[in-house]
Design a protein around this motif. Structure first.
Motif, PDB file in Angstrom:
ATOM      1  N   ASN A 181       0.813  -1.245   0.032  1.00  0.00           N
ATOM      2  CA  ASN A 181      -0.005  -0.013  -0.001  1.00  0.00           C
ATOM      3  C   ASN A 181       0.568   1.313   0.054  1.00  0.00           C
ATOM      4  N   LEU A 182       1.974   1.176   0.754  1.00  0.00           N
ATOM      5  CA  LEU A 182       2.679   2.430   0.812  1.00  0.00           C
ATOM      6  C   LEU A 182       3.443   2.591  -0.304  1.00  0.00           C
ATOM      7  N   VAL A 183       3.933   1.601  -0.939  1.00  0.00           N
ATOM      8  CA  VAL A 183       4.737   1.514  -2.243  1.00  0.00           C
ATOM      9  C   VAL A 183       3.698   2.229  -3.354  1.00  0.00           C
ATOM     10  N   GLU A 184       2.537   1.522  -3.426  1.00  0.00           N
ATOM     11  CA  GLU A 184       1.493   1.949  -4.170  1.00  0.00           C
ATOM     12  C   GLU A 184       1.314   3.599  -4.249  1.00  0.00           C
ATOM     13  N   GLN A 185       1.057   4.030  -3.130  1.00  0.00           N
ATOM     14  CA  GLN A 185       0.937   5.826  -2.811  1.00  0.00           C
ATOM     15  C   GLN A 185       2.187   6.292  -3.295  1.00  0.00           C
ATOM     16  N   PHE A 186       3.392   5.776  -3.169  1.00  0.00           N
ATOM     17  CA  PHE A 186       4.557   6.499  -3.646  1.00  0.00           C
ATOM     18  C   PHE A 186       4.766   6.470  -5.131  1.00  0.00           C
ATOM     19  N   PHE A 201       5.977  10.093   2.052  1.00  0.00           N
ATOM     20  CA  PHE A 201       6.150   8.544   2.160  1.00  0.00           C
ATOM     21  C   PHE A 201       7.750   8.274   2.617  1.00  0.00           C
ATOM     22  N   LEU A 202       8.546   9.269   2.905  1.00  0.00           N
ATOM     23  CA  LEU A 202       9.754   9.139   3.261  1.00  0.00           C
ATOM     24  C   LEU A 202      10.217   9.478   4.623  1.00  0.00           C
ATOM     25  N   ILE A 229      15.931  14.083  -1.372  1.00  0.00           N
ATOM     26  CA  ILE A 229      15.442  12.883  -2.069  1.00  0.00           C
ATOM     27  C   ILE A 229      14.301  13.225  -3.027  1.00  0.00           C
ATOM     28  N   SER A 230      13.393  13.685  -2.575  1.00  0.00           N
ATOM     29  CA  SER A 230      11.998  14.114  -3.010  1.00  0.00           C
ATOM     30  C   SER A 230      12.099  15.133  -4.084  1.00  0.00           C
ATOM     31  N   GLU A 231      12.995  16.070  -3.880  1.00  0.00           N
ATOM     32  CA  GLU A 231      13.540  17.203  -4.715  1.00  0.00           C
ATOM     33  C   GLU A 231      14.132  16.801  -6.019  1.00  0.00           C
ATOM     34  N   SER A 232      15.235  15.863  -5.663  1.00  0.00           N
ATOM     35  CA  SER A 232      15.842  15.279  -6.914  1.00  0.00           C
ATOM     36  C   SER A 232      15.196  14.254  -7.680  1.00  0.00           C
ATOM     37  N   ILE A 233      14.305  13.562  -7.357  1.00  0.00           N
ATOM     38  CA  ILE A 233      13.426  12.581  -7.939  1.00  0.00           C
ATOM     39  C   ILE A 233      12.390  13.432  -9.092  1.00  0.00           C
ATOM     40  N   SER A 234      11.856  14.661  -8.254  1.00  0.00           N
ATOM     41  CA  SER A 234      10.851  15.224  -8.840  1.00  0.00           C
ATOM     42  C   SER A 234      11.391  16.028 -10.074  1.00  0.00           C
ATOM     43  N   SER A 235      12.697  16.505 -10.058  1.00  0.00           N
ATOM     44  CA  SER A 235      13.378  17.292 -10.849  1.00  0.00           C
ATOM     45  C   SER A 235      13.841  16.355 -12.255  1.00  0.00           C
ATOM     46  N   VAL A 236      14.014  15.401 -11.809  1.00  0.00           N
ATOM     47  CA  VAL A 236      14.532  14.243 -12.905  1.00  0.00           C
ATOM     48  C   VAL A 236      12.943  13.894 -13.769  1.00  0.00           C
ATOM     49  N   GLY A 276       6.373   2.443   8.788  1.00  0.00           N
ATOM     50  CA  GLY A 276       5.481   3.001   7.801  1.00  0.00           C
ATOM     51  C   GLY A 276       5.896   4.074   7.117  1.00  0.00           C
ATOM     52  N   ARG A 277       7.357   4.159   6.703  1.00  0.00           N
ATOM     53  CA  ARG A 277       8.003   5.146   6.052  1.00  0.00           C
ATOM     54  C   ARG A 277       9.204   4.432   5.201  1.00  0.00           C
ATOM     55  N   ILE A 278       9.367   4.759   4.128  1.00  0.00           N
ATOM     56  CA  ILE A 278      10.530   4.488   3.249  1.00  0.00           C
ATOM     57  C   ILE A 278      11.918   4.806   3.811  1.00  0.00           C
ATOM     58  N   THR A 279      12.701   4.213   4.271  1.00  0.00           N
ATOM     59  CA  THR A 279      14.056   4.588   4.822  1.00  0.00           C
ATOM     60  C   THR A 279      15.061   4.504   3.988  1.00  0.00           C
ATOM     61  N   ASN A 280      15.058   3.520   2.951  1.00  0.00           N
ATOM     62  CA  ASN A 280      16.060   3.484   1.738  1.00  0.00           C
ATOM     63  C   ASN A 280      15.414   3.169   0.540  1.00  0.00           C
TER      64      ASN A 280
END
Length: 294
Positions: A181-186, A201-202, A229-236, A276-280
């Motif tokens: 469920n968490l990965v689907e939301q991510f 989710f991180l 991490i979120s900004e890096s992924i978003s920019s890509v 309940g959070r993505i750590t890696n």
């Protein structure tokens, strides 16, 4: 008769041998090749002289893995950026496959494989044969060509050097459902490229490791912190708006994501999840490590 015995051994031991080779090598394709070579050796030599087929095949596979690791050690030393294992990607339709059924019970998570890389080649072999396959020290000694006492020392040294505490394979079904469920939301946040949604989710101290292998542009150092991490992924993703699609898959026994760019398979995400959070986040984009992924 020999052909039938080889076929029986193949059916019975292939999942176990692949699991051993994959955890030794961190490569799906190399593990498959090693297992095929092992059974070809069995076919050529015959089985009349074999008293314990399982131990015999494990010995062939272990020794071939050690040879391969030693021969490719220089390649690893000059590897560009972060090295991650080849992702082992399966789908729900694979559940009836005996191989997938076996692997689901084994420790093949990305985090676990990276821990194994901290060990020397022989330590890794002894540790896996003892910890994962429950061989006694006399059997391990015969497989790796060392004394029983030496193997016992190697195992305890290897176990001490591994910081395995807290690494979960999420084998419990309820935890697996929560992780899915968490990965689907991510994944849904990923398709929008929304940094704020991704960050939700991180964990605050999340770490992203990316493996481009020098073949494509990727981070060469770990990226720390949920904001970075979120900004890096978003920019890509924003560089190619509308070009990406994703699907959920089982990656190394846990929920992960396969990413397509312009309908071409582009990368694979696997994760480590706690509380309940993505750590890696493990991001493989090296095309050489994705040729077996559909």
């Amino acid at each position: 008769m020999e052909n039938r015995q080889t076929e029986q051994a193949y059916s019975l031991y292939k999942p176990l041998l692949f699991s051993l080779a994959y955890r030794m090598l961190g490569s799906v394709m190399d593990a498959e090749d090693v297992v095929q070579e092992a059974f070809f050796t069995l076919y050529k030599s015959g089985s009349d002289h074999i008293h314990n087929m399982k131990a015999y095949m494990c010995k062939i596979v272990t020794n071939r893995c050690l040879e391969l690791l030693r021969s490719t050690s220089k390649q690893r030393e000059v590897y560009v950026g972060t090295w991650l294992p080849e992702p082992l990607v399966t789908t729900a339709s694979d559940e009836t496959d005996p191989m997938q059924s076996y692997l689901q019970k084994e420790s093949v998570t990305t985090a676990y494989l990276l821990l194994l890389q901290q060990l020397s080649y022989v330590e890794r072999a002894v540790f896996l044969l003892r910890e994962a396959m429950q061989y006694d020290y006399d059997e391990i000694a015969d497989i790796v060509g060392k004394s029983s006492a030496n193997c016992r020392q190697i195992f305890h040294r290897a176990k001490r050097s591994l910081s395995v505490k807290g690494v979960s394979d999420t084998s419990d079904r309820s935890d697996l459902e929560k992780a899915t469920n968490l990965v689907e939301q991510f994944m849904h946040a990923l398709t929008t490229g929304d940094a704020a949604r991704l960050m939700k989710f991180l964990s605050i101290d999340a770490v992203l490791l990316a493996d481009g292998g020098g073949k494509v542009k990727a981070l060469t150092q770990p990226l720390h912190g949920h904001l970075s991490i979120s900004e890096s992924i978003s920019s890509v993703l924003k560089k190619w708006p509308g070009s990406f699609t994703c699907r959920i898959a089982m990656v190394n026994g846990l929920p992960g994501i396969v990413v397509y760019k312009d309908t071409i398979m582009w990368s694979v995400f696997s994760f480590m999840i706690r509380d309940g959070r993505i750590t890696n986040l493990y991001f493989v984009v090296n095309p050489d490590k994705l040729t077996h992924v559909q």
